[in-house]
Design an enzyme around this catalytic site. Structure first.
Site, mmCIF file in Angstrom:
data_model
loop_
_atom_site.group_PDB
_atom_site.id
_atom_site.type_symbol
_atom_site.label_atom_id
_atom_site.label_comp_id
_atom_site.label_asym_id
_atom_site.label_seq_id
_atom_site.Cartn_x
_atom_site.Cartn_y
_atom_site.Cartn_z
ATOM 1 N N ASN A 7 0.870 -1.184 0.000
ATOM 2 C CA ASN A 7 0.000 0.000 0.000
ATOM 3 C C ASN A 7 0.905 1.231 0.000
ATOM 4 O O ASN A 7 1.521 1.552 1.018
ATOM 5 C CB ASN A 7 -0.881 -0.046 1.256
ATOM 6 C CG ASN A 7 -1.847 1.124 1.324
ATOM 7 O OD1 ASN A 7 -1.832 2.017 0.469
ATOM 8 N ND2 ASN A 7 -2.681 1.143 2.354
ATOM 9 N N LYS A 14 3.640 0.814 2.860
ATOM 10 C CA LYS A 14 3.219 -0.114 3.917
ATOM 11 C C LYS A 14 3.195 -1.506 3.314
ATOM 12 O O LYS A 14 2.816 -1.660 2.151
ATOM 13 C CB LYS A 14 1.772 0.202 4.328
ATOM 14 C CG LYS A 14 1.639 1.115 5.507
ATOM 15 C CD LYS A 14 0.209 1.029 6.029
ATOM 16 C CE LYS A 14 -0.299 2.410 6.344
ATOM 17 N NZ LYS A 14 -1.736 2.489 6.475
ATOM 18 N N ARG A 91 -2.804 -2.311 -3.259
ATOM 19 C CA ARG A 91 -3.983 -1.487 -3.053
ATOM 20 C C ARG A 91 -3.917 -0.322 -4.043
ATOM 21 O O ARG A 91 -2.943 0.431 -4.062
ATOM 22 C CB ARG A 91 -4.002 -0.940 -1.625
ATOM 23 C CG ARG A 91 -5.178 -0.039 -1.416
ATOM 24 C CD ARG A 91 -5.184 0.588 -0.051
ATOM 25 N NE ARG A 91 -6.368 1.415 0.090
ATOM 26 C CZ ARG A 91 -6.412 2.529 0.788
ATOM 27 N NH1 ARG A 91 -5.338 2.950 1.434
ATOM 28 N NH2 ARG A 91 -7.528 3.218 0.856
ATOM 29 N N HIS A 180 -13.110 2.797 0.320
ATOM 30 C CA HIS A 180 -13.079 1.814 1.427
ATOM 31 C C HIS A 180 -13.791 0.520 1.029
ATOM 32 O O HIS A 180 -14.302 -0.204 1.894
ATOM 33 C CB HIS A 180 -13.782 2.350 2.698
ATOM 34 C CG HIS A 180 -13.077 3.462 3.387
ATOM 35 N ND1 HIS A 180 -13.749 4.509 3.990
ATOM 36 C CD2 HIS A 180 -11.762 3.702 3.591
ATOM 37 C CE1 HIS A 180 -12.875 5.338 4.518
ATOM 38 N NE2 HIS A 180 -11.664 4.883 4.294
ATOM 39 N N LEU A 209 -15.449 3.696 10.323
ATOM 40 C CA LEU A 209 -15.180 4.959 11.012
ATOM 41 C C LEU A 209 -13.732 4.985 11.497
ATOM 42 O O LEU A 209 -13.392 4.479 12.565
ATOM 43 C CB LEU A 209 -16.123 5.118 12.213
ATOM 44 C CG LEU A 209 -17.617 4.900 11.933
ATOM 45 C CD1 LEU A 209 -18.423 4.950 13.227
ATOM 46 C CD2 LEU A 209 -18.138 5.939 10.944
ATOM 47 N N ASN A 211 -9.828 7.431 10.528
ATOM 48 C CA ASN A 211 -9.458 8.793 10.149
ATOM 49 C C ASN A 211 -10.230 9.230 8.925
ATOM 50 O O ASN A 211 -10.704 10.350 8.834
ATOM 51 C CB ASN A 211 -7.961 8.853 9.853
ATOM 52 C CG ASN A 211 -7.209 9.292 11.061
ATOM 53 O OD1 ASN A 211 -7.711 10.110 11.838
ATOM 54 N ND2 ASN A 211 -6.038 8.743 11.259
ATOM 55 N N ARG A 241 -10.947 15.827 6.927
ATOM 56 C CA ARG A 241 -11.713 16.149 5.710
ATOM 57 C C ARG A 241 -13.113 16.635 6.082
ATOM 58 O O ARG A 241 -13.730 16.116 7.011
ATOM 59 C CB ARG A 241 -11.840 14.916 4.812
ATOM 60 C CG ARG A 241 -10.551 14.512 4.179
ATOM 61 C CD ARG A 241 -10.721 13.259 3.350
ATOM 62 N NE ARG A 241 -9.671 12.308 3.650
ATOM 63 C CZ ARG A 241 -9.761 10.991 3.467
ATOM 64 N NH1 ARG A 241 -10.859 10.465 2.972
ATOM 65 N NH2 ARG A 241 -8.765 10.218 3.774
ATOM 66 N N ASP A 283 -7.740 13.423 16.006
ATOM 67 C CA ASP A 283 -7.769 12.084 16.598
ATOM 68 C C ASP A 283 -8.910 11.993 17.615
ATOM 69 O O ASP A 283 -9.004 12.799 18.540
ATOM 70 C CB ASP A 283 -6.424 11.841 17.297
ATOM 71 C CG ASP A 283 -6.255 10.404 17.693
ATOM 72 O OD1 ASP A 283 -5.446 9.713 17.074
ATOM 73 O OD2 ASP A 283 -6.948 9.975 18.650
ATOM 74 N N GLY A 331 -10.818 2.170 13.212
ATOM 75 C CA GLY A 331 -10.312 2.638 14.508
ATOM 76 C C GLY A 331 -11.374 3.115 15.481
ATOM 77 O O GLY A 331 -11.446 2.660 16.627
ATOM 78 N N GLU A 334 -14.423 0.349 15.873
ATOM 79 C CA GLU A 334 -14.071 -0.848 16.652
ATOM 80 C C GLU A 334 -13.782 -0.525 18.103
ATOM 81 O O GLU A 334 -13.936 -1.388 18.974
ATOM 82 C CB GLU A 334 -12.825 -1.519 16.035
ATOM 83 C CG GLU A 334 -13.090 -2.155 14.686
ATOM 84 C CD GLU A 334 -11.815 -2.623 13.994
ATOM 85 O OE1 GLU A 334 -10.876 -3.057 14.681
ATOM 86 O OE2 GLU A 334 -11.772 -2.554 12.750
ATOM 87 N N GLU A 386 -8.535 -5.089 5.618
ATOM 88 C CA GLU A 386 -8.461 -4.798 4.181
ATOM 89 C C GLU A 386 -7.297 -5.538 3.528
ATOM 90 O O GLU A 386 -7.389 -5.970 2.376
ATOM 91 C CB GLU A 386 -8.316 -3.292 3.972
ATOM 92 C CG GLU A 386 -9.555 -2.541 4.463
ATOM 93 C CD GLU A 386 -9.342 -1.042 4.554
ATOM 94 O OE1 GLU A 386 -9.544 -0.376 3.530
ATOM 95 O OE2 GLU A 386 -8.982 -0.540 5.634
HETATM 96 P P1 AMP Z 1 -8.007 4.250 11.590
HETATM 97 O O1 AMP Z 1 -7.905 5.302 10.537
HETATM 98 O O2 AMP Z 1 -8.951 3.141 11.252
HETATM 99 O O3 AMP Z 1 -6.658 3.749 12.047
HETATM 100 O O4 AMP Z 1 -8.648 4.961 12.888
HETATM 101 C C1 AMP Z 1 -8.008 6.022 13.533
HETATM 102 C C2 AMP Z 1 -9.015 6.699 14.459
HETATM 103 O O5 AMP Z 1 -9.468 5.735 15.421
HETATM 104 C C3 AMP Z 1 -8.418 7.859 15.236
HETATM 105 O O6 AMP Z 1 -9.325 8.963 15.244
HETATM 106 C C4 AMP Z 1 -8.294 7.295 16.631
HETATM 107 O O7 AMP Z 1 -8.382 8.287 17.647
HETATM 108 C C5 AMP Z 1 -9.515 6.384 16.685
HETATM 109 N N1 AMP Z 1 -9.427 5.474 17.816
HETATM 110 C C6 AMP Z 1 -8.589 4.450 18.012
HETATM 111 N N2 AMP Z 1 -8.807 3.890 19.237
HETATM 112 C C7 AMP Z 1 -9.801 4.598 19.817
HETATM 113 C C8 AMP Z 1 -10.487 4.546 21.070
HETATM 114 N N3 AMP Z 1 -10.177 3.630 21.991
HETATM 115 N N4 AMP Z 1 -11.474 5.435 21.313
HETATM 116 C C9 AMP Z 1 -11.798 6.375 20.393
HETATM 117 N N5 AMP Z 1 -11.200 6.481 19.198
HETATM 118 C C10 AMP Z 1 -10.218 5.608 18.906
#
Ligand code: AMP
Length: 407
Positions: A7, A14, A91, A180, A209, A211, A241, A283, A331, A334, A386
């Protein structure tokens, strides 16, 4: 089959080395800050020590060499020869209207990926660089392109056409594509497998859900609508975004702030969303912590995010004429019980009800049901993968087998 998944971003590569039979990851890693004074190299074997190093890596070709050298090194002893890798899965973000499925890469495919540069200027050029670099390092192995857009090819015209002059679609292919795709595909298949439901009879809404965030309506196994559009900028408010806007706002901003039109790109992609709303962070963990400390704008950013989810879920229930399951992934989906609860609040009229205890006690990496027993709609947390979808598609195409391991 041992498959290398690649990727590539503009300054990063990656990778994941995946054994597809056992669906197990052998090693993963990343080369970051390619072309900077020093690049960062990280490798994480499934069994063995995490390795982090800094090196001078000036392009994607050198990054691939670095990865191959590590996989072949006596210290990692992960592979003994490049021929141990039987396929490479790449990817590729944008497949345009051409690619409805993953495909074996040849010169025609590379030309088509290049033709889609205009549609995804940030993503497709580094994706193609990654393909060329990997072909250089692994010339005797089949390379397969897996597209983020492919799963959404089943959208009907009334869902993918925008209300602009039709010649713009015909001339420039301006339409909703959706992204996605591998994630929406994977989590929906995990649900069918888990519940023994046949995809033909099942309607699900998948909420990716992270970034980047997108929501999809899936009927009979096919995507019928999704929140991202012509680019990954539209739909939900995301980390940085903006998501959907009234298009007139753009002309208004240009006039009032005396900005050049091209500066809007950075504003909408990198300085908007949760970061722009809160003025604090993109974040979600940081936002939740700060909202708990009483920061009003962080709380508002969380409120907007959850309301976006609720609006899409509500509208997709109308699209699907009902819904068997809502699946949360990535992120935030889950890991955040708070976001899941807040976005599903007061939907009992639609038969959607979270069980607070189940929701609070979801174990990381596990598929867990979080709806109450009286909820008419199942709600699940389903970890996405993915890279596994890319690896399995690459293995399938490399072995020229029609047998899909997916439901
Ligand atoms: P991803 O792009 O799928 O890696 O997701 C990243 C997002 O997941 C970021 O906004 C992180 O703050 C959020 N995230 C990861 N762990 C948690 C958590 N325990 N509680 C809230 N948000 C989380």
């Amino acid at each position: 089959m041992l498959v290398l998944v690649i990727n590539c971003g503009s300054s990063s590569v990656k990778y994941n080395l995946i054994e597809t039979e056992g669906e197990s990851e052998v090693c993963s890693g990343i080369v970051e800050r390619i072309g900077a004074v020093t690049s960062i190299v990280k490798h994480q074997p499934a069994e063995g020590d995490y390795l982090k190093d800094t090196k001078v890596i000036s392009n994607h070709s050198e990054a691939l060499l670095e990865i191959m050298n590590y996989l072949l090194s006596p210290e990692s002893s992960l592979i003994s020869s490049p021929s141990d890798i039987k396929a490479v899965g790449h990817r590729v973000v944008h497949g345009g209207e051409m690619f409805k499925d993953s495909v074996l890469i040849d010169n025609v495919v590379k030309d088509a990926i290049e033709q889609a540069f205009d549609l995804a200027p940030l993503h497709n050029p580094p994706n193609l660089k990654g393909i060329q670099a990997a072909e250089e390092r692994l010339p005797d192995v089949p390379h397969v392109a897996v597209f983020d857009t492919a799963f959404h090819h089943s959208l009907p015209a009334y869902a993918y056409l925008y209300g602009i002059p039709n010649r713009l679609y015909r001339r420039h292919k301006i339409r909703r594509y959706g992204f996605h795709g591998t994630s929406h595909y994977f989590v929906s298949r995990q649900y069918y497998k888990l519940t023994d439901k046949h995809k033909k009879d099942t309607k699900v809404i998948t909420c990716h859900l992270g970034n980047g965030a997108s929501i999809a309506a899936i009927r009979g196994g096919d995507s019928v609508d999704t929140s991202m559009g012509f680019t990954p900028l539209s739909g939900m408010v995301m980390g940085t975004r903006s998501g959907d806007l009234d298009p007139s706002i753009l002309f208004y901003i240009v006039e009032k702030e005396e900005l050049p039109l091209n500066s809007l790109h950075a504003m909408l992609n990198r300085h908007s969303g949760l970061l722009g709303l809160s003025g604090y962070a993109s974040d979600m963990r940081d936002l939740i912590a700060e909202a708990n400390n009483g920061d009003r704008r962080c709380q508002q950013a969380i409120d907007v995010f959850c309301y976006n989810i609720k609006k899409y879920v509500g509208s997709y229930i109308a699209t699907l004429n009902g819904c068997d399951a809502i699946l949360f992934t990535a992120g935030i989906g889950e890991n955040s019980a708070l976001i899941r609860k807040k976005s599903m609040e007061n939907l009992d009229i639609l038969g959607i009800e979270i069980d607070d205890e189940r929701n609070e006690n979801v174990k990381p990496g596990r598929i867990e049901k979080i709806s109450s027993d009286s909820s008419r709609t199942d709600i699940y947390v389903v970890p996405t993968n993915e890279e596994l979808v890319i690896a399995i598609d690459a293995a399938k195409i490399a072995s020229a087998s029609d047998q899909s391991p997916w439901v």
